[in-house]
Design a protein around this motif. Structure first.
Motif, mmCIF file in Angstrom:
data_model
loop_
_atom_site.group_PDB
_atom_site.id
_atom_site.type_symbol
_atom_site.label_atom_id
_atom_site.label_comp_id
_atom_site.label_asym_id
_atom_site.label_seq_id
_atom_site.Cartn_x
_atom_site.Cartn_y
_atom_site.Cartn_z
ATOM 1 N N MET A 253 -3.210 2.852 7.199
ATOM 2 C CA MET A 253 -2.649 2.547 5.886
ATOM 3 C C MET A 253 -2.958 3.663 4.885
ATOM 4 N N SER A 254 -2.074 3.792 3.930
ATOM 5 C CA SER A 254 -2.277 4.609 2.730
ATOM 6 C C SER A 254 -2.434 6.106 3.034
ATOM 7 N N LEU B 112 4.980 -14.885 -7.080
ATOM 8 C CA LEU B 112 3.601 -14.613 -6.668
ATOM 9 C C LEU B 112 3.141 -13.298 -7.282
ATOM 10 N N PRO B 113 1.865 -13.220 -7.647
ATOM 11 C CA PRO B 113 1.350 -11.960 -8.173
ATOM 12 C C PRO B 113 1.345 -10.886 -7.086
ATOM 13 N N THR B 114 1.451 -9.652 -7.521
ATOM 14 C CA THR B 114 1.627 -8.550 -6.569
ATOM 15 C C THR B 114 0.737 -7.382 -6.957
ATOM 16 N N MET B 115 0.028 -6.827 -5.966
ATOM 17 C CA MET B 115 -0.749 -5.620 -6.252
ATOM 18 C C MET B 115 -0.171 -4.440 -5.484
ATOM 19 N N ILE B 116 -0.042 -3.344 -6.202
ATOM 20 C CA ILE B 116 0.443 -2.095 -5.628
ATOM 21 C C ILE B 116 -0.776 -1.190 -5.487
ATOM 22 N N CYS B 117 -1.093 -0.840 -4.259
ATOM 23 C CA CYS B 117 -2.356 -0.149 -3.996
ATOM 24 C C CYS B 117 -2.127 1.325 -3.667
ATOM 25 N N TYR C 280 0.835 -1.204 0.000
ATOM 26 C CA TYR C 280 0.000 0.000 0.000
ATOM 27 C C TYR C 280 0.873 1.259 0.000
ATOM 28 N N SER C 281 0.366 2.304 -0.639
ATOM 29 C CA SER C 281 1.149 3.528 -0.834
ATOM 30 C C SER C 281 0.413 4.723 -0.251
ATOM 31 N N GLU C 282 1.173 5.616 0.400
ATOM 32 C CA GLU C 282 0.557 6.801 1.007
ATOM 33 C C GLU C 282 0.284 7.892 -0.015
ATOM 34 N N LEU D 289 2.644 6.830 15.208
ATOM 35 C CA LEU D 289 1.847 6.186 14.163
ATOM 36 C C LEU D 289 2.688 5.131 13.460
ATOM 37 N N ILE D 290 2.022 4.050 13.102
ATOM 38 C CA ILE D 290 2.651 3.080 12.201
ATOM 39 C C ILE D 290 1.808 3.022 10.944
ATOM 40 N N LYS D 291 2.471 3.277 9.839
ATOM 41 C CA LYS D 291 1.779 3.178 8.545
ATOM 42 C C LYS D 291 2.226 1.868 7.908
ATOM 43 N N LEU D 292 1.276 0.974 7.767
ATOM 44 C CA LEU D 292 1.602 -0.330 7.206
ATOM 45 C C LEU D 292 1.778 -0.211 5.693
#
Lengths: 315, 396
Positions: free
Chosen positions: B269-270, B161-166, B136-138, B292-295
């Motif tokens: 997230m994000s 493995l397939p990968t999604m960039i969100c 995931y992207s901020e 804060l933790i941003k996953l």
């Protein structure tokens, strides 16, 4: 191949690309038809075979075995044509970048469930995009892999497990969808309807034409199923012949938009001759159901005349 | 030389795709990811890439095209959002189990219904158990950077493995901001080429992909997937380190913001993390020990590292941008609580569902979250609800 010198013996001696030992039923039309189609591949050409989920898939590629001499790809039930689109795109990319010298042909097999019904959108899309592939539907007129459920290809009044015959039901109440005509309406270079009978010349020629026509091609192949249609395994070839001679399954092709009727029986058989061979129509032979057979005959006559008009107009 | 540019998240991702120059893209329009296939179509039209672009008739076929292309041994990509991802659902599982390293640009958008085009994470969270790596992207920069790393992670022989960039729909995908765009050649050198061991277009060897596999083999295949996802941890870390060496931007499994002495923390997230960081700055100025933790990496889930990072925290809010309707909190809530269990017990924890369908949470909103965390510190654990919602209209 020059078809004036066609010889079944010669064709039958070509190397098999679907090896024996698979788990399809005795008397199944699908494998006879698939082998016939694959014999039309020129031996020097490589092929990628793609397959919709169905009998053919679960019976020919059961891990860790495969019956396919060529590379084979199955992903799901409803997307065989789109999956093939991806392989064709990859092939074009590799060719363009000079990464592959060999020639590949792309052939997809799907049953009527995966073609007429759940895979219909995917097929229509791939055909409309002009994908350089051949889609072969082995049409056994119901969902056979899951146990003989009705599809949009199931003919009028056939008994299936989801169009059950009973005291208040005479089987499927709707006509069979005319998929070959629908695919022809995509205005692709080649569309054909065939089956295997006699010396297999019709199916061999159509398969070869489809495979070696650039662009999208579609073959609808009549392929009886002994479990769903309820016939003696040895009757397979006879059922195909009677289907053609009764005009239940006319043989025609649409070549670059031109409709060609390939076979006109000298004596068109009454549909009773066809229905009688199969247990799925047994209920139609009760005296009170005679009018249902008349209805089936009327529909066959109507679509046969329509086909003759279409092809005559092009003559 | 990297260059400064102003662009949206979609444009940034599209530029990454241009630089990667994948062999095949199959895609279908859906808001808010539609711009990505539009950019690709134009790149092809202008001969900036030699991708085979297949403009299909549905997202289902888009993913099917990727399956066919990836099985053929080439790089295959797509982009989608929301219902488009839902329509791909079955095939996401096929991609993962067939070990096809497809890369998907996900632009997060709420799932129907009611139909809504704005951001939440219900689309990709629905696919959290499909076997895909999820990053995931901020902001646009992170979306771009993550995309540059995606293929090296996905295609690593120990991963496959397939990968999604969100990235978040509209907030990131459409908002124009400053980003550093890296040099084409430098990107190409970093991403490298892809030459898989097995594929269906090898004239020397026929291969069967996607066999029927009964009980005798199915479980072993699933364990192979399990191991691949385990292996992805180190590969993501290695690729991120390499990325830092080459491009100078540091990425971990998650980002820690003011966590060194934090007593009150949130996991988020994000794009929402950006607003929350502003709230933390305000709170810190007032002497509140907020962090804060941003996953970044949701799959594989960095449970042990997260538990370690939260060790000093007294009260924690886990912020979920999708509900899940599980009776046990949102997906991030369940994951984080599971990560803490047996590792870092005793933190007063609450799960907060926020921002559904694009609902905004302001800086003040996050400040309130921390004020409530202060109260949570002294609340008996059995009195803390497992999940609350934030930012909704008051009920009348």
């Amino acid at each position: 191949m020059a078809y004036n010198t066609y010889s079944l013996k010669e064709v039958a001696n070509l190397p098999e690309r679907l090896a024996p030992g698979h788990r399809m039923c005795a008397g199944c039309g699908a494998t006879v038809g698939v082998r016939a189609v694959l014999r039309a591949l020129h031996p020097e050409d490589h092929a990628v075979i793609t397959n919709a989920t169905g009998c053919l898939e679960v019976s020919t590629c059961t891990y860790p075995y495969t019956s396919w001499e060529d590379s084979y790809l199955h992903t799901a039930f409803e997307n065989a044509a789109a999956t093939t689109s991806g392989a064709v795109a990859a092939y074009k990319a590799k060719k363009k970048k000079g990464q592959l010298a060999e020639n590949y042909k792309f052939i997809t097999f799907g049953g009527d469930g995966g073609t007429y019904d759940i895979g219909f959108q995917s097929l229509s899309g791939a055909m409309e995009r002009g994908t350089d592939m051949v889609y072969v539907c082995y049409d056994n007129e119901a969902y056979m892999n899951t146990g003989v459920q009705r599809s949009s290809s199931t003919p009028l009044y056939a008994d299936t497990t989801t169009s059950a015959v009973g005291t208040e039901s005479v089987g499927k109440l709707q006509n069979k969808k005319d998929l070959t005509v629908i695919i022809a309406a995509h205005n692709i270079p080649y569309v054909a309807q065939t089956t295997f009978f006699g010396n297999f010349k019709d199916i061999h020629r159509k398969a070869e034409t489809a495979i070696y026509t650039e662009g999208a091609a579609f073959i609808n192949m009549f392929a009886p199923c002994p479990r769903g249609w309820i016939y003696d395994e040895a009757d397979l070839m006879n059922i195909c012949k009677v289907a053609v001679d009764s005009c239940v399954w006319p043989l025609f092709e649409v070549v670059g938009g031109e409709w060609v009727l390939n076979y006109e029986p000298k004596h068109k058989l009454h549909v009773e001759e066809y229905l009688r061979l199969q247990g799925r129509f047994k209920h139609l032979f009760k005296p009170e159901n005679a009018h249902l057979i008349d209805q089936i005959q009327d529909e066959i006559d109507r679509s046969w005349e329509e086909l003759k008009l279409r092809s005559a107009a092009d003559m | 030389m990297s260059k400064r540019a102003n662009m949206s998240g979609n444009e940034a991702i599209s530029n990454a795709i241009r630089q990667i120059n994948p062999d095949v893209v199959g895609a279908f329009p859906i808001t808010p990811s539609t711009e990505i296939p539009q950019y690709i179509s134009k790149f092809v039209a202008d001969d900036l890439i030699d991708t085979e672009f297949v403009a299909v008739e549905s997202e289902h076929s888009a993913m099917s095209v990727c399956l066919g292309a990836s099985a053929s041994g080439v790089r295959a990509m797509t982009a989608t959002s929301s219902c488009g991802m839902a329509l791909m659902y079955e095939l996401l599982y096929v991609a993962a189990s067939d070990r096809l390293p497809i890369v998907l640009a996900a632009v997060n958008r709420a799932l129907t219904g009611p139909i809504n085009i704005n951001v939440d994470h219900s689309d990709t969270m629905g696919a959290k158990d499909s076997g895909w790596i999820q990053i995931y992207s901020e902001n646009a920069q992170e979306a771009y950077d993550n995309m540059l790393m995606a293929h090296r992670i996905a295609e690593h022989p120990e991963v496959m493995l397939p990968t999604m960039i969100c990235q978040d729909g509209f907030v990131t995908s459409h908002a124009i901001g400053n980003i550093l765009l890296e040099d084409d050649d430098k990107v190409k050198a970093f991403v490298g080429t892809y030459d898989p061991e097995k594929h269906i277009l090898n004239p020397e060897e026929s291969v069967g992909v996607g066999p029927y596999s009964i009980g005798a083999y199915y479980m072993e295949m699933k364990i192979a997937q399990f191991r691949a996802m385990e292996n992805a941890r180190k590969v993501i870390s290695d690729v991120s380190s390499d990325f830092e060496k080459v491009f100078g931007r540091k990425y971990g499994m998650f980002e820690e913001y003011e966590m060194a002495d934090a007593e009150l923390a949130i996991v988020i997230m994000s794009s929402a993390a950006g607003t929350a960081k502003d709230a933390i700055d305000n709170l810190r100025a007032r002497g509140v020990k907020a962090g804060l933790i941003k996953l970044r990496v949701f799959r594989p889930f960095p449970a042990a590292e997260l538990a370690e990072a939260l060790k000093g925290v007294k009260a924690l809010a886990i912020m979920d941008r999708s509900d899940g309707f599980t009776g046990n909190g949102g997906p991030l809530g369940s994951e984080v609580k599971g990560a803490l269990y047996g590792r870092t017990d005793g933190i007063k924890t609450i799960n907060i569902v926020f921002g559904l369908g694009g609902r905004d949470v302001t800086v003040e909103g996050y400040e309130e979250v921390y004020e409530n965390l202060e109260k949570l510190k002294s609340t008996p654990a059995e009195e803390i609800p497992y999940c609350i919602h934030l930012g909704q209209r008051e009920e009348k």
